[in-house]
Design a protein around this motif. Sequence first.
Motif, PDB file in Angstrom:
ATOM      1  N   LEU A   1       1.960  -4.701   3.597  1.00 11.27           N
ATOM      2  CA  LEU A   1       1.569  -3.446   3.366  1.00 11.27           C
ATOM      3  C   LEU A   1       1.701  -2.305   4.302  1.00 11.27           C
ATOM      4  O   LEU A   1       1.838  -1.139   3.750  1.00 11.27           O
ATOM      5  CB  LEU A   1      -0.083  -3.558   3.194  1.00 11.27           C
ATOM      6  CG  LEU A   1      -0.505  -3.945   1.805  1.00 11.27           C
ATOM      7  CD1 LEU A   1      -2.169  -3.960   1.916  1.00 11.27           C
ATOM      8  CD2 LEU A   1      -0.256  -2.854   0.681  1.00 11.27           C
TER       9      LEU A   1
ATOM     10  N   ARG B   1      -1.141  -8.017   5.418  1.00 10.04           N
ATOM     11  CA  ARG B   1      -1.403  -6.755   6.093  1.00 10.04           C
ATOM     12  C   ARG B   1      -0.064  -6.147   6.518  1.00 10.04           C
ATOM     13  O   ARG B   1      -0.075  -4.960   6.513  1.00 10.04           O
ATOM     14  CB  ARG B   1      -2.365  -7.084   7.190  1.00 10.04           C
ATOM     15  CG  ARG B   1      -3.924  -7.126   6.743  1.00 10.04           C
ATOM     16  CD  ARG B   1      -4.786  -7.218   7.969  1.00 10.04           C
ATOM     17  NE  ARG B   1      -4.752  -8.161   8.901  1.00 10.04           N
ATOM     18  CZ  ARG B   1      -5.132  -9.348   8.626  1.00 10.04           C
ATOM     19  NH1 ARG B   1      -6.344  -9.460   7.661  1.00 10.04           N
ATOM     20  NH2 ARG B   1      -5.267 -10.181   9.722  1.00 10.04           N
TER      21      ARG B   1
ATOM     22  N   LYS C   1      -7.188  -5.085  -1.640  1.00  6.53           N
ATOM     23  CA  LYS C   1      -6.755  -6.049  -0.664  1.00  6.53           C
ATOM     24  C   LYS C   1      -8.051  -6.179   0.315  1.00  6.53           C
ATOM     25  O   LYS C   1      -8.413  -7.378   0.938  1.00  6.53           O
ATOM     26  CB  LYS C   1      -5.625  -5.390   0.338  1.00  6.53           C
ATOM     27  CG  LYS C   1      -5.189  -6.105   1.318  1.00  6.53           C
ATOM     28  CD  LYS C   1      -4.779  -5.334   2.624  1.00  6.53           C
ATOM     29  CE  LYS C   1      -5.666  -4.452   3.175  1.00  6.53           C
ATOM     30  NZ  LYS C   1      -5.249  -4.169   4.604  1.00  6.53           N
TER      31      LYS C   1
ATOM     32  N   HIS D   1      -5.157  -1.013  -1.555  1.00  9.65           N
ATOM     33  CA  HIS D   1      -5.768  -1.121  -0.301  1.00  9.65           C
ATOM     34  C   HIS D   1      -7.032  -1.762  -0.472  1.00  9.65           C
ATOM     35  O   HIS D   1      -7.702  -2.486   0.046  1.00  9.65           O
ATOM     36  CB  HIS D   1      -5.660   0.089   0.625  1.00  9.65           C
ATOM     37  CG  HIS D   1      -4.580  -0.102   1.727  1.00  9.65           C
ATOM     38  ND1 HIS D   1      -4.819  -0.762   2.827  1.00  9.65           N
ATOM     39  CD2 HIS D   1      -3.726   0.527   1.884  1.00  9.65           C
ATOM     40  CE1 HIS D   1      -3.756  -0.895   3.527  1.00  9.65           C
ATOM     41  NE2 HIS D   1      -3.036   0.123   3.060  1.00  9.65           N
TER      42      HIS D   1
ATOM     43  N   CYS E   1       3.563   1.370   3.499  1.00 10.43           N
ATOM     44  CA  CYS E   1       3.069   2.434   3.907  1.00 10.43           C
ATOM     45  C   CYS E   1       4.112   3.144   4.600  1.00 10.43           C
ATOM     46  O   CYS E   1       4.218   4.687   4.565  1.00 10.43           O
ATOM     47  CB  CYS E   1       1.527   2.325   4.676  1.00 10.43           C
ATOM     48  SG  CYS E   1       0.458   1.691   3.531  1.00 10.43           S
TER      49      CYS E   1
ATOM     50  N   ASP F   1      -5.604   4.192   2.312  1.00 11.23           N
ATOM     51  CA  ASP F   1      -6.652   3.061   2.607  1.00 11.23           C
ATOM     52  C   ASP F   1      -7.994   3.760   2.676  1.00 11.23           C
ATOM     53  O   ASP F   1      -8.667   4.114   3.606  1.00 11.23           O
ATOM     54  CB  ASP F   1      -6.492   2.840   4.087  1.00 11.23           C
ATOM     55  CG  ASP F   1      -7.469   1.593   4.520  1.00 11.23           C
ATOM     56  OD1 ASP F   1      -8.003   0.992   3.825  1.00 11.23           O
ATOM     57  OD2 ASP F   1      -7.457   1.325   5.918  1.00 11.23           O
TER      58      ASP F   1
END
Length: 809
Positions: A263, A260, A520, A517, A267, A475
């Motif tokens: 990522l 997390r 994930k 996302h 971003c 997301d």
Amino acid sequence: MPAFRQVGEKQLPNPILFMVWSPKRDLIALANKAGELLLHRLANFQRVWSLAPNESTGKEITSLAWRPDGKILAFSVGDRKLVVLCDAEKAEVLHIFPVESPISCMHWVDVLEESSVLTSFYNSEDESNLFLPKLPTLPKSYSTTSKIFSEEKSDEIMNLLGEVRLNVLVLGGDSGFVELFAYGMYRIATLTGVPGTCRSLCLSSDLKSLSVITEITSTNQHPEINYIQLDTALLSDCLPEVTRMARKFTHISTLLQYLRLSLTCMCEAWEDILMQMDLRLTKFVQEKNTSTQVQDEFLELLLWGKSSPELQALLMNQLTVKGLKKLGHSIESSYSSIQKLVISHLQSGSEALLYHLSEVRGMSLWKQKFQPLGLDSAAIEEAITAVGSFTLKANELLQVIDKSMKNFKAFFRWLYVAMLRMSEDLVPPELNKLTQKDISFVADFLSEHFSENEELFDRKGKYFNVERVGQYLKDEDEDLVSPPNTKGNQWLSFLQESTHLKESPLLFPSYPPKSLHYVKRMMEGAIELCLQKPAEVIGRSVKQAFSMSLYAVSERPENTPRLFELPALWNDKKAGLHYVVFTMPEASPSQLYLMRRSTDPNRSVPHSLLALDLVSLLNRSIDDSAEALKYSCLDARFYDDETLTVVLREEEEPSGRILAQLPLGSALSCGEEFIWDPTLRLDQQSGAIPAQGLVLENQWRLLENMKAQHVSVNGIRKVACVLSSNLRHVRVFEMDVEDEEDEERPESQDVSADQERLDETLGQKGSWEGEAQGQGQGQGQGEGEGPPEQSSGVAPRMTEEPGSSSDTL
């Protein structure tokens, strides 16, 4: 003379709600009404650090506990329904996880039981390091989000995981909410059927039982306090399996957090690209006021080498050669950062996840050992498949990044040369060659990023689109706007034509239209599902073994913190016994009750309930002929297995307070077993409870100039902290220093008890004066009592001892 001495005193600006001593060090953690978490050291009660409330943690701290090794502090936040794990060394938040109900109490216990199976597991637990590379640290530039994985804190991950030996964090809340977390991170049990609101709880170190104090409120009656003992035999019977499973799932939970955060860093790197585009090219495109599209004018420049005067003016004046070069470097750097994060972080984390999940799958196939704990091999297979899909999607993103970087480089190289020619500057020979492939890359860039197709606009709705890579990092649930072109991919074509391979469970699905996302989140859901099943199965196995309704309580004062309320729970680890200490002020105010049960619910222990008589408690030590005095207990905490630390109040003089150590050895060794009527509350049959008198000898101290109400102790460190009724005034005592004082000052053996109390009063005056000088606020009349007795000096015993000098308080 008293066997303990005062070493610190403070007046605090905010009321204290919780105070808990560290199990290993001379540190005490305090939580106040302002939402601050404070750490103080025993010497002079000096503050080590403070953790102020923020948006991520919230302001209402509702419970507090130390990890048994003293390295981690856990606290719950009521307004956000969160549990926070904090590094005791650096006041840094290491881990946060949500809970379904506000937490009202917590307890963190170390499992001490040993076995040959556990020992072999402890020795082999780190064998994953032989097969897996070390996880790369996250970039320094994004350390604000990386928490425990940044370069400066790479060792914090091991601090968070702690020792291999199992420890369990128990959380209790409203409506019978009770959950157990292995290593403070992985939920191994969710209990149901516990009545009322949890006020305190205690898990035995052998994992055989969980004792809970609950408060049950009905509409027509006062709240009732109940004691419940829950049988957790499955945890103790399967301790090696529980330890192995919990350790693996804790690794998996940590790896999910690592992915997390990786990522998040990707971003942020992508936001850098958007910002650069927004500052340069979008503004450039918006200022063009002709009817011709920017894409057409760039294509004309690409094909014919000529540009309109307006485009040339915009390029040379607005963008400039220097600005274009800087923009190209910034975008290339951000792309490279994303690419490195995918290769080194996402792939490394995914490989580690697959390794640990595969080991868990192997454990689940040993059904005799692990099926009773709820390990489901089918659910674990689904999780492994989801991790594989995430890995495929990460590889797909790498291909998109590679193509986008080629297009970006070709476009900026071509435009740089074009602008050099416009300014009639010398073009370097190595840049003067433009192949047909380069022209194709530039054309692709123009068609993708300067198109006026609304579906391709970026999130700000501007004219410049850069979502080829960014669409993977959104997301959102929407499909990719520009999915990758898979035409010509021979492997995918082969799969589509082969029915057996297409449906084979050995191949991971790739989900071409979905973002990274999205995959994930799907992976997290699959892993969470296989993590949840053991918690549900173990939770259902916990049964109520014993229940007793203790007493009814009147309305509680609003400012009384729950942590300091009796009953208090204690485990005698050596003897396998569990104690509950409580008072029933309305039924018998001058008695303190002690319930003893075995930590094993299947083994009975005699003399399970005893009343300790507080009448004439001190008179036997001073004058047997004196008139009997009655005392009531305000707070009581176990100092060790045979000693109880109490704060007493004299009934005839409510302002008088006494700190005392009650020796329980003689009381526990005699007496009759109490047979109680389960149809009545205990306070309704208190007259039948066998009572024992106690003799204090010199294990007490008068707390002058302080309206003491609560106490927190640590028998290992031999310290106690007393808190006043207004929750602002604290005093710290070292409890077992009699032998040390005798060695240092032989002459002090002849000091009378009266002189000793006078010395203490004088020492307290010095402490109060020092506090007023050091902090600019007096402590003499913090609660309405009179000022300390006047004296011409400070007693030597308080000023000469290390750590108790009044001018440092």
